[in-house]
Design a protein around this motif. Sequence first.
Motif, PDB file in Angstrom:
ATOM      1  N   ASP A 173       0.828  -1.198   0.010  1.00  0.00           N
ATOM      2  CA  ASP A 173       0.015   0.006  -0.005  1.00  0.00           C
ATOM      3  C   ASP A 173       0.937   1.237   0.016  1.00  0.00           C
ATOM      4  N   LEU A 174       1.158   1.840  -1.087  1.00  0.00           N
ATOM      5  CA  LEU A 174       2.085   2.936  -1.346  1.00  0.00           C
ATOM      6  C   LEU A 174       1.838   4.031  -0.392  1.00  0.00           C
ATOM      7  N   ALA A 175       0.390   4.110   0.207  1.00  0.00           N
ATOM      8  CA  ALA A 175       0.058   5.203   0.933  1.00  0.00           C
ATOM      9  C   ALA A 175       0.932   5.253   2.317  1.00  0.00           C
ATOM     10  N   ILE A 176       1.182   4.059   2.621  1.00  0.00           N
ATOM     11  CA  ILE A 176       1.942   3.667   3.686  1.00  0.00           C
ATOM     12  C   ILE A 176       3.387   4.712   3.788  1.00  0.00           C
ATOM     13  N   LEU A 177       3.799   4.931   2.673  1.00  0.00           N
ATOM     14  CA  LEU A 177       5.196   5.579   2.357  1.00  0.00           C
ATOM     15  C   LEU A 177       4.953   6.981   3.160  1.00  0.00           C
ATOM     16  N   LYS A 178       3.966   7.825   2.783  1.00  0.00           N
ATOM     17  CA  LYS A 178       3.497   9.026   3.381  1.00  0.00           C
ATOM     18  C   LYS A 178       3.524   9.120   4.843  1.00  0.00           C
ATOM     19  N   GLU A 179       2.812   7.886   5.162  1.00  0.00           N
ATOM     20  CA  GLU A 179       2.577   7.872   6.755  1.00  0.00           C
ATOM     21  C   GLU A 179       3.960   7.700   7.323  1.00  0.00           C
ATOM     22  N   LEU A 180       4.738   6.981   6.873  1.00  0.00           N
ATOM     23  CA  LEU A 180       6.026   6.924   7.407  1.00  0.00           C
ATOM     24  C   LEU A 180       6.993   8.001   7.442  1.00  0.00           C
ATOM     25  N   GLU A 181       6.760   8.747   6.309  1.00  0.00           N
ATOM     26  CA  GLU A 181       7.484  10.119   6.297  1.00  0.00           C
ATOM     27  C   GLU A 181       7.001  11.305   7.509  1.00  0.00           C
ATOM     28  N   LEU A 182       5.603  11.266   7.392  1.00  0.00           N
ATOM     29  CA  LEU A 182       4.966  12.074   8.421  1.00  0.00           C
ATOM     30  C   LEU A 182       5.388  11.739   9.784  1.00  0.00           C
ATOM     31  N   ALA A 183       5.455  10.400  10.099  1.00  0.00           N
ATOM     32  CA  ALA A 183       6.075   9.992  11.364  1.00  0.00           C
ATOM     33  C   ALA A 183       7.566  10.070  11.649  1.00  0.00           C
ATOM     34  N   ASN A 184       8.255  10.356  10.674  1.00  0.00           N
ATOM     35  CA  ASN A 184       9.728  10.374  10.678  1.00  0.00           C
ATOM     36  C   ASN A 184      10.089   8.830  11.241  1.00  0.00           C
ATOM     37  N   LEU A 185       9.475   7.833  10.579  1.00  0.00           N
ATOM     38  CA  LEU A 185       9.592   6.365  11.075  1.00  0.00           C
ATOM     39  C   LEU A 185      10.500   5.906  10.038  1.00  0.00           C
ATOM     40  N   PRO A 186      11.856   5.371  10.670  1.00  0.00           N
ATOM     41  CA  PRO A 186      12.891   4.351   9.700  1.00  0.00           C
ATOM     42  C   PRO A 186      11.896   3.083   9.179  1.00  0.00           C
ATOM     43  N   ALA A 187      12.064   3.032   8.125  1.00  0.00           N
ATOM     44  CA  ALA A 187      11.663   1.496   7.804  1.00  0.00           C
ATOM     45  C   ALA A 187      12.460   0.906   6.863  1.00  0.00           C
ATOM     46  N   VAL A 188      12.105  -0.248   6.639  1.00  0.00           N
ATOM     47  CA  VAL A 188      12.854  -1.195   5.381  1.00  0.00           C
ATOM     48  C   VAL A 188      11.677  -2.171   4.591  1.00  0.00           C
ATOM     49  N   LEU A 189      11.617  -1.799   3.491  1.00  0.00           N
ATOM     50  CA  LEU A 189      10.622  -2.590   2.661  1.00  0.00           C
ATOM     51  C   LEU A 189      11.170  -3.756   2.173  1.00  0.00           C
ATOM     52  N   LEU A 190      10.460  -4.706   1.860  1.00  0.00           N
ATOM     53  CA  LEU A 190      11.089  -6.023   1.078  1.00  0.00           C
ATOM     54  C   LEU A 190      10.402  -6.250  -0.192  1.00  0.00           C
ATOM     55  N   TRP A 224       9.101  -3.799  -2.785  1.00  0.00           N
ATOM     56  CA  TRP A 224       7.955  -3.357  -3.041  1.00  0.00           C
ATOM     57  C   TRP A 224       8.316  -2.495  -4.050  1.00  0.00           C
ATOM     58  N   GLY A 225       9.550  -2.346  -4.916  1.00  0.00           N
ATOM     59  CA  GLY A 225       9.596  -1.816  -6.031  1.00  0.00           C
ATOM     60  C   GLY A 225      10.008  -0.238  -5.933  1.00  0.00           C
ATOM     61  N   THR A 226      10.103   0.301  -4.890  1.00  0.00           N
ATOM     62  CA  THR A 226      10.071   1.707  -4.509  1.00  0.00           C
ATOM     63  C   THR A 226      10.823   1.991  -2.970  1.00  0.00           C
ATOM     64  N   THR A 227      11.233   3.169  -2.865  1.00  0.00           N
ATOM     65  CA  THR A 227      11.542   3.732  -1.591  1.00  0.00           C
ATOM     66  C   THR A 227      10.892   4.834  -1.295  1.00  0.00           C
ATOM     67  N   GLY A 228      11.093   5.303   0.047  1.00  0.00           N
ATOM     68  CA  GLY A 228      10.296   6.590   0.305  1.00  0.00           C
ATOM     69  C   GLY A 228      11.460   7.616   1.239  1.00  0.00           C
ATOM     70  N   ALA A 229      10.956   8.584   1.786  1.00  0.00           N
ATOM     71  CA  ALA A 229      11.813   9.523   2.477  1.00  0.00           C
ATOM     72  C   ALA A 229      12.516   8.904   3.590  1.00  0.00           C
ATOM     73  N   THR A 230      11.868   8.076   4.405  1.00  0.00           N
ATOM     74  CA  THR A 230      12.157   7.218   5.451  1.00  0.00           C
ATOM     75  C   THR A 230      12.248   5.784   5.305  1.00  0.00           C
ATOM     76  N   ALA A 231      12.033   5.398   4.122  1.00  0.00           N
ATOM     77  CA  ALA A 231      11.963   3.873   3.626  1.00  0.00           C
ATOM     78  C   ALA A 231      13.030   3.451   2.813  1.00  0.00           C
ATOM     79  N   ASN A 232      13.908   2.412   3.141  1.00  0.00           N
ATOM     80  CA  ASN A 232      14.865   1.837   2.124  1.00  0.00           C
ATOM     81  C   ASN A 232      14.102   0.591   1.759  1.00  0.00           C
ATOM     82  N   GLU A 233      14.995  -0.222   0.980  1.00  0.00           N
ATOM     83  CA  GLU A 233      14.298  -1.498   0.247  1.00  0.00           C
ATOM     84  C   GLU A 233      15.221  -2.579   0.112  1.00  0.00           C
TER      85      GLU A 233
END
Length: 341
Positions: free
Chosen positions: A129-146, A148-157
Motif C-alpha cells: 500500500d504505497l500510501a504507507i510511505l507517506k505515513e512513514l514520512e510524516l511519522a519520521n519512522l525509519p523503515a525497510v521494505l521487502l 516493494w519496487g520503491t523507496t520513500g523519504a524514510t523507507a529503504n528497500e
Amino acid sequence: MARPTLLDVAKRANVSKSTVSLVLNHSDRIPVHTAERVWASVRELNYVPSRAARALQSGRSRLLGLIVSDITNPYFAELTRTVASAANTAGYDLVTLDTNYDPAILGAHLEHLRTHRIDGLFIFTTERDLAILKELELANLPAVLLNWGTTGATANEIAVRYDSGIAALLDHLIALGHRRLAFVAGPAAYFSAEGRAEAFKRTVAQRSVSLDAPIYWQSDFRLGAEADTALVDEWLAMEETRRPTAIVASNDLMAISILRALYVRGIAVPGQVSVTGMDDIVFASYTTPALTTLRLPRRQMALHAFEMLQQQIEREPSTPASIAVELRLVVRESTGSALRG
C-alpha cells in the motif's frame, strides 16, 4: 503488593534516581562500585524498568516492528526468525504482526505499532500500500521494505531481481528437452507476484527459438489451493501433444500443492511432467520428489534489512536506499527429461 519503582531502587542503593537511570542505560559515567550496588538493588527488588519511561528518558524504545504477510508461510517464518535473532543480539525487542495478505490491514498494524513508540519498522509483505510511505514520512519512522519496487523519504528497500535466476531455470529445462511450459502466477494484485510473472515473460521472449509460447495459469500463493488442483485437471484434459511438459510455479507452496494434485491423480513427476518452484523454502527438499526451485537468500536478505534499519535509526549517512538480491537455481528430483510428443 505494589511493583517496585525507580525510587525504591534508588533508596535501596542509597543513590539518586538519575544515578539509577544512568546505570540502567549502561552509562560509563557512574563508578563501577556504585553501578554494582544499583544492580544488586535491582535484583533484590526484582525491579523491571518501564519501557515507556525509558523511552521518554532516552528517546529510544529499543523496540522494532515487523509486518509480514503470512507467519505460517516458511518463507516469512525464516525472515522473521533471522530478524528476531539480529534484534536480540543488538539489544532490541521485536513485535511481529501478520496481514494475511490483506493490504487494508497494513495501515492498522502501522498505527498499532506506533502507539508502542517503535524505533523502526520492517515491512516484509507480498501485498503493498504505497500510501504507507507517506505515513512513514510524516511519522519520521525509519523503515525497510521487502521488494516493494520503491523507496520513500524514510523507507529503504531490499529488492529482488528475478531475471537471472529464471534464466538459469529455463536453460535447465531447455537442456532437458522441454519446449512446452506452463507458468503458475500468484495474484496479479501482489507486486512481487507480478514481478515474477513479468520476469518470466521477458526471459521466455529471449528464448523464443527454443520455447513454444507458454500457457499462463494463476493461483493464490498458498498451500493446498483449489486452483492448483483445478489447473492439474486442466493439464490432464489437454491433448498430449499440447500439454506442457514442465510446470513452473512462482512460489514453492503452489509447486508443492501441484505435486500433491499430480500424485493423487497418478501422474509421475518428473516421468510425465516436471515441476519447479521459487523461494526454496525448507520443505522444498523434503517433498517426494524433492523440488527443483530458485533459492532466495532469505537469511542474507533479513540481515541486510536489519543492518539498513539500524543505520537509519542511528542516522548513519552511509545507509543505502536499496540493496538487490538475486535467485539461484537449486536442481533436485522434480525435473527430468521431457516426454516426446
